[in-house]
Design a protein around this motif. Structure first.
Motif, PDB file in Angstrom:
ATOM      1  N   ILE A  24       0.153   6.556   3.801  1.00  0.00           N
ATOM      2  CA  ILE A  24      -0.937   7.336   4.112  1.00  0.00           C
ATOM      3  C   ILE A  24      -0.530   8.770   4.861  1.00  0.00           C
ATOM      4  CG2 ILE A  24      -3.260   7.721   5.478  1.00  0.00           C
ATOM      5  CD1 ILE A  24      -3.302   4.519   5.408  1.00  0.00           C
ATOM      6  N   THR A  32      -4.937  11.167   3.511  1.00  0.00           N
ATOM      7  CA  THR A  32      -4.685  11.147   2.069  1.00  0.00           C
ATOM      8  C   THR A  32      -3.927  10.153   1.623  1.00  0.00           C
ATOM      9  OG1 THR A  32      -3.130  12.986   2.010  1.00  0.00           O
ATOM     10  CG2 THR A  32      -5.337  13.759   1.787  1.00  0.00           C
ATOM     11  N   THR A  33      -4.064   9.623   0.392  1.00  0.00           N
ATOM     12  CA  THR A  33      -2.980   8.559  -0.112  1.00  0.00           C
ATOM     13  C   THR A  33      -3.020   8.729  -1.675  1.00  0.00           C
ATOM     14  OG1 THR A  33      -2.527   6.333  -0.255  1.00  0.00           O
ATOM     15  CG2 THR A  33      -4.839   6.999  -0.307  1.00  0.00           C
ATOM     16  N   ALA A  34      -1.976   8.543  -2.062  1.00  0.00           N
ATOM     17  CA  ALA A  34      -1.657   8.434  -3.550  1.00  0.00           C
ATOM     18  C   ALA A  34      -2.437   7.732  -4.603  1.00  0.00           C
ATOM     19  CB  ALA A  34      -0.209   8.216  -4.136  1.00  0.00           C
ATOM     20  N   ARG A  35      -3.123   6.492  -4.084  1.00  0.00           N
ATOM     21  CA  ARG A  35      -4.114   5.840  -4.968  1.00  0.00           C
ATOM     22  C   ARG A  35      -5.074   5.302  -3.870  1.00  0.00           C
ATOM     23  NH1 ARG A  35      -2.448   0.345  -4.481  1.00  0.00           N
ATOM     24  NH2 ARG A  35      -0.230  -0.040  -3.880  1.00  0.00           N
ATOM     25  N   GLU A  36      -6.274   4.902  -4.183  1.00  0.00           N
ATOM     26  CA  GLU A  36      -7.351   4.213  -3.772  1.00  0.00           C
ATOM     27  C   GLU A  36      -6.757   3.214  -2.654  1.00  0.00           C
ATOM     28  OE1 GLU A  36     -10.331   3.029  -6.324  1.00  0.00           O
ATOM     29  OE2 GLU A  36     -11.086   5.168  -6.021  1.00  0.00           O
ATOM     30  N   LEU A  37      -7.453   3.230  -1.223  1.00  0.00           N
ATOM     31  CA  LEU A  37      -7.100   2.371  -0.235  1.00  0.00           C
ATOM     32  C   LEU A  37      -8.383   1.865   0.390  1.00  0.00           C
ATOM     33  CD1 LEU A  37      -3.924   3.423   1.674  1.00  0.00           C
ATOM     34  CD2 LEU A  37      -4.261   1.688  -0.060  1.00  0.00           C
ATOM     35  N   PRO A  80     -13.464   1.806  -1.558  1.00  0.00           N
ATOM     36  CA  PRO A  80     -11.960   2.663  -1.755  1.00  0.00           C
ATOM     37  C   PRO A  80     -11.917   4.153  -1.682  1.00  0.00           C
ATOM     38  CG  PRO A  80     -12.809   1.891  -3.678  1.00  0.00           C
ATOM     39  CD  PRO A  80     -13.731   1.431  -2.835  1.00  0.00           C
ATOM     40  N   GLN A  81     -10.869   4.742  -1.062  1.00  0.00           N
ATOM     41  CA  GLN A  81     -10.954   6.183  -1.028  1.00  0.00           C
ATOM     42  C   GLN A  81      -9.344   6.652  -1.234  1.00  0.00           C
ATOM     43  OE1 GLN A  81     -13.548   8.489  -0.661  1.00  0.00           O
ATOM     44  NE2 GLN A  81     -14.761   6.516  -0.711  1.00  0.00           N
ATOM     45  N   THR A  82      -9.275   7.715  -1.752  1.00  0.00           N
ATOM     46  CA  THR A  82      -7.892   8.643  -1.503  1.00  0.00           C
ATOM     47  C   THR A  82      -7.796   9.532  -0.685  1.00  0.00           C
ATOM     48  OG1 THR A  82      -8.385   9.935  -3.490  1.00  0.00           O
ATOM     49  CG2 THR A  82      -7.262   7.865  -4.190  1.00  0.00           C
ATOM     50  N   GLU A  83      -8.804  10.214  -0.081  1.00  0.00           N
ATOM     51  CA  GLU A  83      -8.989  11.126   0.927  1.00  0.00           C
ATOM     52  C   GLU A  83     -10.141  11.118   1.862  1.00  0.00           C
ATOM     53  OE1 GLU A  83      -8.932  16.138   1.182  1.00  0.00           O
ATOM     54  OE2 GLU A  83      -7.744  15.137  -0.297  1.00  0.00           O
ATOM     55  N   HIS A  95       0.898  -1.165   0.100  1.00  0.00           N
ATOM     56  CA  HIS A  95       0.059  -0.078  -0.006  1.00  0.00           C
ATOM     57  C   HIS A  95       0.843   1.112   0.002  1.00  0.00           C
ATOM     58  CE1 HIS A  95      -3.793  -2.029   1.853  1.00  0.00           C
ATOM     59  NE2 HIS A  95      -3.536  -2.171   0.651  1.00  0.00           N
TER      60      HIS A  95
END
Length: 332
Positions: free
Chosen positions: A195, A299-304, A315-318, A192
């Motif tokens: 975050i 926040t994260t660079a791609r969906e988690l 899934p979310q990025t923010e 992953h």
């Protein structure tokens, strides 16, 4: 007092006998309607209708998923003095919210405690968490949570458990533990992206942090691989044992956060043991611990994967979570 009892008929600890005992006991003191939920989202609709009809009390007989739905229905228009009071009789496998309020894990004993509190007129207002995020179509969404929110590995475990339950597996603490260990051993969390955890009143993209983790505008920013936000203690239970991810979290304060900077076997195992056996909670160089925060942005660079109160959201990025003090009156 006019009340609505919302029953999840498929909750782990819910039986026909328990329902009959609860209904009989409540009917002696209240004018109570009983409705069984028919699927996901139904409890939210019932609670929203109860609030609109001016009922005095809504009681949940179910697990944390039923609790979360009812809270979101009661607070659909936000906290207000005329929102019905809320009470819960534990009927699920874990029942974090009910037990955090001080109710017994046994539905029958909890019913007795609830009736005693009603007769004595005991209640309190508790703080809740409020999350804002986007749905798969890109629309802005918001949702209340009572005890935890997570982005990343813990939400991935929740998603996996929900898939197994669809195929008939019983929802137990052991299932969660096996799913978590499986995810960790396969290295899912290691793949992953980090975050970024941003604190402060200003929402939006994370800011660069100075060496102390606080920007010139007072907004702090750090990176972790696992992030769990807690609104109360414990985070969850392993049978009767509380898991203290954020031991200082409380319904009477802001939000707490536990983050792990790395997912090495030794450091992660140490943090896990600290959650189970130490009242201090996880600590050390690998741990980011925040207490009493009014707002936290993840926040994260791609969906988690993202979860609220042990329910997989998507899934979310923010995600931005805010503390809302005294949002709901509960019977205790």
């Amino acid at each position: 007092m006019r009340a609505l009892l919302v029953v999840n008929p498929i909750a782990t600890a819910t039986t026909q006998r328990v329902r009959e005992v609860l209904v009989s006991a409540l009917a002696a003191d209240l004018s109570v309607d009983v409705v069984a939920t028919k699927g996901r989202g139904h409890a939210t609709e019932l609670a929203e209708r109860a609030a609109g009809n001016g009922l005095d009390l809504v009681v949940a007989l179910g697990g944390d998923g039923t609790v979360n739905e009812i809270v979101n229905g009661l607070l659909r228009s936000g906290p207000a003095p005329n929102v019905p009071a809320f009470a819960v009789v534990p009927g699920g496998s874990t029942n974090v919210f009910a037990r955090a309020l001080g109710y017994s894990a046994s539905p029958v004993e909890a019913t007795g405690e609830l009736l005693e509190a009603l007769r004595d007129g005991r209640s309190r207002r508790i703080g809740l968490g409020h999350a804002t995020f986007t749905d798969p179509s890109g629309s802005d969404q918001s949702r209340w949570f009572t005890f935890c929110a997570g982005l990343g590995l813990d939400a991935a475990v929740v998603e996996q458990v929900e898939r197994k339950r669809v195929h008939g597996r019983r929802n137990t603490p052991g299932l969660y533990l096996r799913s978590a260990l499986g995810r960790f051993i396969r290295g899912t969390g290691h793949r992953h992206p980090p975050i970024t955890v941003t604190t402060g009143e200003r929402p939006g993209p994370a800011v660069a942090a100075d060496p102390d983790g606080v920007g010139s505008d007072g907004v702090g920013s750090e990176q972790v691989l696992v992030a769990v936000v807690c609104n109360t203690m414990p985070w969850t239970y392993l049978n009767a044992r509380p898991v203290r991810a954020c031991p200082d979290a409380s319904f009477d304060s802001g939000l707490d956060l536990i983050g792990l900077r790395r997912l090495r076997v030794s450091t992660t195992a140490r943090s896990g043991l600290q959650m189970l056996h130490g009242r201090r909670g996880p600590h050390g160089r690998n741990v980011l611990a925040l207490h009493d925060q009014p707002m936290i942005t993840l926040t994260t660079a791609r969906e988690l994967p993202f979860q609220l109160d042990g329910e997989y959201i998507g899934p979310q990025t923010e995600v931005t979570v805010r503390s809302r003090p005294r949002a709901l009156r509960v019977i205790v």
